[in-house]
Design a protein around this motif. Structure first.
Motif, short mmCIF file in Angstrom:
data_model
loop_
_atom_site.label_atom_id
_atom_site.label_comp_id
_atom_site.label_asym_id
_atom_site.label_seq_id
_atom_site.Cartn_x
_atom_site.Cartn_y
_atom_site.Cartn_z
N MET A 51 0.82 -1.22 0.00
CA MET A 51 0.00 0.00 0.00
C MET A 51 0.85 1.27 0.00
SD MET A 51 -3.17 -0.92 2.57
CE MET A 51 -2.12 -1.07 4.01
N ARG A 52 2.13 1.14 0.35
CA ARG A 52 3.03 2.29 0.35
C ARG A 52 4.00 2.27 -0.82
NH1 ARG A 52 4.41 1.87 6.59
NH2 ARG A 52 6.52 1.92 5.80
N GLY A 53 3.78 1.32 -1.75
CA GLY A 53 4.67 1.22 -2.90
C GLY A 53 6.05 0.73 -2.53
N GLN A 54 6.15 0.00 -1.43
CA GLN A 54 7.45 -0.48 -0.95
C GLN A 54 7.59 -1.99 -1.03
OE1 GLN A 54 7.46 1.23 3.01
NE2 GLN A 54 8.50 3.06 2.28
N ALA A 55 6.66 -2.66 -1.72
CA ALA A 55 6.71 -4.12 -1.82
C ALA A 55 6.22 -4.56 -3.20
CB ALA A 55 5.82 -4.74 -0.74
N ILE A 56 6.71 -5.72 -3.60
CA ILE A 56 6.32 -6.29 -4.89
C ILE A 56 6.44 -7.81 -4.81
CG2 ILE A 56 8.64 -6.11 -5.88
CD1 ILE A 56 7.24 -5.28 -8.55
N ASP A 57 5.53 -8.51 -5.50
CA ASP A 57 5.59 -9.96 -5.61
C ASP A 57 6.01 -10.28 -7.04
OD1 ASP A 57 4.55 -10.00 -3.03
OD2 ASP A 57 2.49 -10.21 -3.72
N ILE A 58 7.09 -11.05 -7.18
CA ILE A 58 7.70 -11.25 -8.50
C ILE A 58 8.20 -12.67 -8.69
CG2 ILE A 58 8.48 -8.86 -8.82
CD1 ILE A 58 11.31 -10.00 -7.85
N ARG A 59 8.58 -12.93 -9.93
CA ARG A 59 9.41 -14.07 -10.28
C ARG A 59 10.19 -13.68 -11.53
NH1 ARG A 59 4.08 -16.86 -11.18
NH2 ARG A 59 3.61 -16.60 -13.37
N LEU A 60 11.22 -14.45 -11.84
CA LEU A 60 12.04 -14.25 -13.03
C LEU A 60 12.05 -15.55 -13.81
CD1 LEU A 60 14.99 -12.29 -11.40
CD2 LEU A 60 13.52 -11.42 -13.22
N ALA A 61 11.71 -15.49 -15.10
CA ALA A 61 11.58 -16.70 -15.91
C ALA A 61 12.88 -17.50 -16.01
CB ALA A 61 11.06 -16.34 -17.30
N ASP A 62 14.02 -16.83 -15.91
CA ASP A 62 15.30 -17.53 -16.07
C ASP A 62 16.05 -17.75 -14.76
OD1 ASP A 62 15.85 -14.83 -15.77
OD2 ASP A 62 17.37 -14.76 -17.34
N VAL A 63 15.35 -17.58 -13.64
CA VAL A 63 15.96 -17.82 -12.32
C VAL A 63 14.99 -18.71 -11.53
CG1 VAL A 63 16.78 -16.79 -10.16
CG2 VAL A 63 17.14 -15.59 -12.35
N ALA A 64 15.47 -19.85 -11.08
CA ALA A 64 14.62 -20.74 -10.29
C ALA A 64 14.15 -20.01 -9.03
CB ALA A 64 15.40 -22.00 -9.91
N LEU A 65 12.92 -20.25 -8.64
CA LEU A 65 12.33 -19.56 -7.50
C LEU A 65 13.18 -19.70 -6.23
CD1 LEU A 65 9.78 -17.80 -7.26
CD2 LEU A 65 8.66 -19.76 -6.20
N PRO A 66 13.69 -20.89 -5.90
CA PRO A 66 14.55 -20.98 -4.70
C PRO A 66 15.81 -20.12 -4.82
CG PRO A 66 13.81 -23.17 -5.38
CD PRO A 66 13.43 -22.22 -6.48
N ALA A 67 16.38 -20.01 -6.01
CA ALA A 67 17.57 -19.18 -6.20
C ALA A 67 17.23 -17.70 -6.07
CB ALA A 67 18.20 -19.46 -7.56
N LEU A 68 16.06 -17.30 -6.55
CA LEU A 68 15.62 -15.91 -6.41
C LEU A 68 15.44 -15.58 -4.93
CD1 LEU A 68 14.69 -13.25 -7.72
CD2 LEU A 68 12.39 -14.26 -7.89
N ARG A 69 14.80 -16.46 -4.20
CA ARG A 69 14.62 -16.28 -2.75
C ARG A 69 15.97 -16.18 -2.05
NH1 ARG A 69 14.58 -20.22 1.52
NH2 ARG A 69 13.51 -19.40 3.34
N LYS A 70 16.88 -17.09 -2.39
CA LYS A 70 18.19 -17.12 -1.76
C LYS A 70 18.95 -15.82 -2.01
CE LYS A 70 22.21 -20.17 -1.46
NZ LYS A 70 22.78 -21.41 -1.98
N ALA A 71 18.88 -15.32 -3.24
CA ALA A 71 19.55 -14.06 -3.57
C ALA A 71 18.95 -12.91 -2.78
CB ALA A 71 19.46 -13.79 -5.07
N ALA A 72 17.63 -12.85 -2.71
CA ALA A 72 16.96 -11.76 -1.98
C ALA A 72 17.30 -11.82 -0.49
CB ALA A 72 15.44 -11.84 -2.20
N LEU A 73 17.29 -13.02 0.08
CA LEU A 73 17.65 -13.16 1.49
C LEU A 73 19.10 -12.74 1.73
CD1 LEU A 73 16.04 -16.63 2.31
CD2 LEU A 73 15.37 -14.40 3.28
N GLY A 74 19.99 -13.12 0.84
CA GLY A 74 21.40 -12.80 0.98
C GLY A 74 21.67 -11.31 0.93
#
Length: 180
Positions: A132-155
């Protein structure tokens, strides 16, 4: 793509400013940062946007307006201001993962009315959602596996990271560091 387990703060800063650090001596003296660009594919509206949102020493107001529009609440059409910090976080995440594809957007800005409706339907939606404040987004990347995307974001340790494998997306925000 295999990512390093613990991304150090220095590596995150380098990922965030990778293009900024690759400027020549004249640009560095002038304080000019390399441009930052993102590509979006809104899965609900079918809209696509490729935009350079930062160049020189400033964010481009027309580019920010275009991003606000493509990331609007798809349920109501309400447009909110997307935080430049969130865009920079996304730019760093795309750079870190090495993705060459557009960010597939499940949810960007969310109006208070939409959020209230979603809170009533699900215990997994925060009443004070950063969407609601424009500070969040739900995404995925077609060429990055979801667990790898999560791992990168956490890191990156740059904000909140939610993992929704059953719905095939990762939530990222520029709020306090936390994970669920």
């Amino acid at each position: 793509m295999e990512l390093v387990n613990n991304l150090s703060r220095r590596r995150f800063v380098c990922a965030l400013g990778a293009s900024t650090l690759a400027v020549g001596p004249l640009e560095a003296k002038a304080g000019v940062a390399a441009p930052r660009a993102l590509r979006f594919d809104n899965l609900h509206t079918g809209e696509k946007l490729a935009v350079e949102y930062f160049h020189g020493q400033r964010y481009d107001p027309a580019a920010l307006a275009a991003i606000n529009h493509v990331l609007r609440d798809f349920r109501t059409g309400d447009v909110g201001d997307i935080a430049p910090e969130l865009l920079d976080l996304l730019h760093a995440l795309v750079t870190l993962t090495g993705s060459e594809r557009a960010l597939q957007v499940i949810s960007g800005y969310r109006s208070p009315a939409t959020n209230a409706t979603l809170v009533e339907r699900s215990s997994g939606v925060a009443a004070g959602s950063l969407h609601m404040r424009g500070q969040a987004i739900d995404i995925r990347l077609a060429d990055v596996a979801l667990p790898a995307l999560r791992k990168a974001a956490l890191g990156m340790r740059a904000g909140g990271v939610g993992y929704y494998p059953a719905s095939n997306f990762v939530h990222v925000d520029c709020g306090r560091v936390r994970a669920w």
